[in-house]
Scaffold this motif. Structure first.
Motif, PDB file in Angstrom:
ATOM      1  N   ILE A 292      -5.538   4.150  -7.144  1.00 40.92           N
ATOM      2  CA  ILE A 292      -6.822   4.877  -7.208  1.00 40.92           C
ATOM      3  C   ILE A 292      -7.586   4.491  -8.472  1.00 40.92           C
ATOM      4  N   PHE A 293      -6.856   4.346  -9.580  1.00 39.53           N
ATOM      5  CA  PHE A 293      -7.485   3.988 -10.857  1.00 39.53           C
ATOM      6  C   PHE A 293      -8.240   2.661 -10.769  1.00 39.53           C
ATOM      7  N   VAL A 294      -7.629   1.664 -10.123  1.00 38.93           N
ATOM      8  CA  VAL A 294      -8.267   0.342 -10.098  1.00 38.93           C
ATOM      9  C   VAL A 294      -9.391   0.245  -9.067  1.00 38.93           C
ATOM     10  N   ILE A 295      -9.266   0.948  -7.939  1.00 40.64           N
ATOM     11  CA  ILE A 295     -10.311   0.816  -6.905  1.00 40.64           C
ATOM     12  C   ILE A 295     -11.548   1.648  -7.236  1.00 40.64           C
ATOM     13  N   THR A 308      -2.773  -5.028  -7.984  1.00 44.04           N
ATOM     14  CA  THR A 308      -2.402  -3.665  -7.600  1.00 44.04           C
ATOM     15  C   THR A 308      -2.654  -3.426  -6.119  1.00 44.04           C
ATOM     16  N   SER A 309      -3.805  -3.858  -5.634  1.00 43.19           N
ATOM     17  CA  SER A 309      -4.145  -3.653  -4.220  1.00 43.19           C
ATOM     18  C   SER A 309      -3.185  -4.407  -3.313  1.00 43.19           C
ATOM     19  N   TRP A 310      -2.867  -5.634  -3.676  1.00 43.71           N
ATOM     20  CA  TRP A 310      -1.933  -6.444  -2.892  1.00 43.71           C
ATOM     21  C   TRP A 310      -0.540  -5.822  -2.922  1.00 43.71           C
ATOM     22  N   GLY A 311      -0.109  -5.367  -4.099  1.00 39.04           N
ATOM     23  CA  GLY A 311       1.195  -4.727  -4.210  1.00 39.04           C
ATOM     24  C   GLY A 311       1.267  -3.425  -3.443  1.00 39.04           C
ATOM     25  N   PHE A 312       0.185  -2.639  -3.470  1.00 36.95           N
ATOM     26  CA  PHE A 312       0.178  -1.355  -2.769  1.00 36.95           C
ATOM     27  C   PHE A 312       0.202  -1.560  -1.257  1.00 36.95           C
TER      28      PHE A 312
END
Length: 578
Positions: A292-295, A308-312
């Motif tokens: 949520i922090f990065v998006i 982060t998005s790829w890992g999530f």
């Protein structure tokens, strides 16, 4: 000289701490001197004992198992990452006992995994202290501790995953030369020589990095050329693996590994546990908060948002949130190839923790020294370390405690024979004769058994067939390993007739009975030969004759491997003195 020594100490300090953490993780084993006999231990102990004996007696058989797996001649190592098997065989020869072997390899895998995670965080410009704590967390979570707990090979994928991600980060960060051919080729070759399934994960995980790299690259054509070089180099350096798999599968119906329920082996929430199938609610919350922090502000750090998005996304795919019951119906082959969706966390965890390290570094660098947000972010990282270290240490302590109990084994489901003398089993794990353990505890496994065409459709019962035809029958014969990688069986018959031998034969196997080569014989459901025996003493000799093209391929591979080592050593030396 003094300044140089101080500099070396400072440079090595993070790695000393990683070694200390590795020792802390395995401390229950060191203190108790117990051996953890997990789900895959006996299977891999057979593999490594085989190579250790081949090296010890300088009597090599690349395909045929002559010293292990009930001396049945079945193929395992040639199709299951042979170089890694020989590497472990060398360690076993050096260690001389399974206890010392476990201590050495446990330290090795934790150090490799921790160092990789530390280097990944430093590559992403994290502060050294934050990178170290993140590395400690990674060493205690998911699949990495599974090597110590059960000898699961996916643990090595977890240990090497950060190095793969470093190659991916370079594709984005370095617009002039996004791909270091030697670096990428080395990482992919090593993982393919250790665990083929993990190499598939690595390839898939690198695709988004490559696409992003093409977008940022100043010379996309060079990036494609370097990728092609790395791919060709990896293919050549792994020719021993795919060549053996190709040859065996061309002329034999090979049994698949066991089927597993995908949904039951997907990642799911837990209160404190963070092992291969569980992730604590706290870390679920931490990963979600990081996402949520990065998006919310993706342009704050596009690289952090990307990893982060790829890992999530991979984390969600590995979990019960994904409809794995449907996937198993649509793609049934996944039940014996992927087996455990939670395996995908070897990619998700390093990506997400690397993103968290970047986020905390950003907060620390942009806030006053004693601010609440700065202290809270570092405090969260320390709490996370405690929440993964304590449960992992407790789990290891319990597994080691089993060693001194009647339970002894973590899982009995696939064990075909376990001696009732538990004291003898414990003694064999400490003995300088590691083969003793493999005679007291035997495991049935269908992996790479040849299935005659009339049995090929019924693969569910072959592990039990192996138990009844090989394990329960092997002691009725005398086994001798001959020079040249041959295996000889002798037995005495009361009268003439037909005999099923406790051997596994393939299309390429050469079988000789009582001095005459047998070319046409009936084979059992797992490839055991039925032969004619005469009254009195009988002998049978088995050897494996690979296709001539594979021998040429092996020579090319060995030459290429030698060139790679010379060139790689020169490049490394040149880089160090530059």
């Amino acid at each position: 000289m003094k300044e140089k020594t101080i500099k070396l100490i400072k440079q090595g300090f993070p790695y000393y701490l990683i070694i200390i953490m590795s020792c802390l993780i395995i401390s229950p084993q060191i203190i108790s001197q117990g051996v953890i006999l997990g789900t895959d231990s006996i299977f891999h102990f057979n593999r490594f004992y085989e190579t250790a004996q081949q090296i010890r007696y300088w009597n090599f058989s690349y395909f045929q198992s002559n010293y292990s797996f009930q001396q049945s001649g079945r193929i395992i190592n040639a199709t299951y990452c042979p170089l890694f098997a020989y590497f472990n065989g060398i360690i076993l020869l050096f260690a001389r006992s399974w206890y010392r072997y476990q201590i050495i390899t446990n330290l090795l895998i934790y150090f490799i995994g921790g160092t990789g995670m530390y280097k990944l965080c430093i590559k992403l410009h994290s502060k050294q202290s934050i990178a170290l704590i993140t590395a400690f967390i990674y060493m205690n979570i998911g699949w990495l501790p599974r090597w110590e707990l059960a000898q699961n090979m996916n643990a090595w994928g977890a240990a090497l995953s950060p190095y793969m991600i470093i190659c991916g980060i370079r594709m984005i960060q370095n617009s002039e030369q996004p791909i270091n051919v030697l670096q990428l080729m080395t990482v992919m070759t090593i993982i393919m020589q250790i665990h083929l399934l993990s190499s598939v994960f690595f390839v898939v995980a690198l695709i988004p990095f490559f696409i992003a790299g093409l977008i940022h690259s100043n010379n996309p054509r060079l990036m494609w050329i370097d990728l092609l070089k790395a791919v060709i180099g990896t293919i050549i350096l792994t020719a021993n693996i795919w060549g053996a798999l190709l040859m065996i599968n061309l002329n034999n119906h090979i049994a698949y590994p066991a089927n597993f329920n995908l949904f039951a082996n997907a990642l799911r929430p837990a209160t404190f546990s963070n092992n291969r199938r569980f992730l604590s609610f706290f870390i679920w919350f931490l990963f979600t908060a990081q996402f949520i922090f990065v998006i919310r502000k993706p342009h704050r750090s596009s690289l952090n948002t990307f990893i982060t998005s790829w890992g999530f996304l991979i984390l969600i795919l590995s979990s019960v949130i994904t409809p794995w019951k449907k996937f198993q119906q649509w793609l049934p082959f996944l039940s014996h190839t992927l087996q455990f969706p939670s395996r995908l966390t070897i990619i998700a965890y390093p990506l997400l923790f690397a993103g968290i390290a970047m986020t905390i570094t950003t907060i620390v660098n942009s806030t006053p020294k004693y601010s609440l947000s700065r202290n809270s972010s570092i405090g969260i990282l320390v709490v996370t370390l405690l929440l993964v270290f304590i449960p992992t240490n407790i789990t290891i302590s319990r597994k080691v405690a089993n060693y001194y109990s009647d339970a002894l084994f973590a899982n009995l489901s696939a064990l075909a024979k376990v001696s009732t003398n538990k004291a003898a089993i414990r003694y064999s794990t400490q003995s300088s004769h590691p083969g003793q353990l493999l005679s007291l505890v035997e495991k049935r496994s269908p992996d790479y058994l040849p299935l005659p065409s009339n049995y090929a459709g019924n693969k569910s019962k072959h592990s039990y067939d192996y138990q009844s035809q090989i394990i329960k029958n092997a002691n009725n014969f005398h086994h001798t390993v001959l020079k040249g990688g041959k295996l000889k069986l002798t037995w005495t018959a009361d009268h003439s007739g037909t005999k099923r031998l406790p051997l596994v034969t393939y299309h390429e196997s050469v079988l000789t009975v009582n001095g005459r080569r047998v070319t046409h014989y009936q084979r059992s459901s797992i490839g055991s030969p039925y032969v004619h025996e005469h009254q009195g003493l009988n002998t049978a000799t088995l050897r494996f004759k690979p296709a001539s093209w594979f021998n040429y391929l092996l020579v090319i591979w060995l030459i290429s491997l030698s060139i790679y080592w010379v060139y790689g050593s020169y490049t490394f030396y040149k880089h160090r003195i530059a």
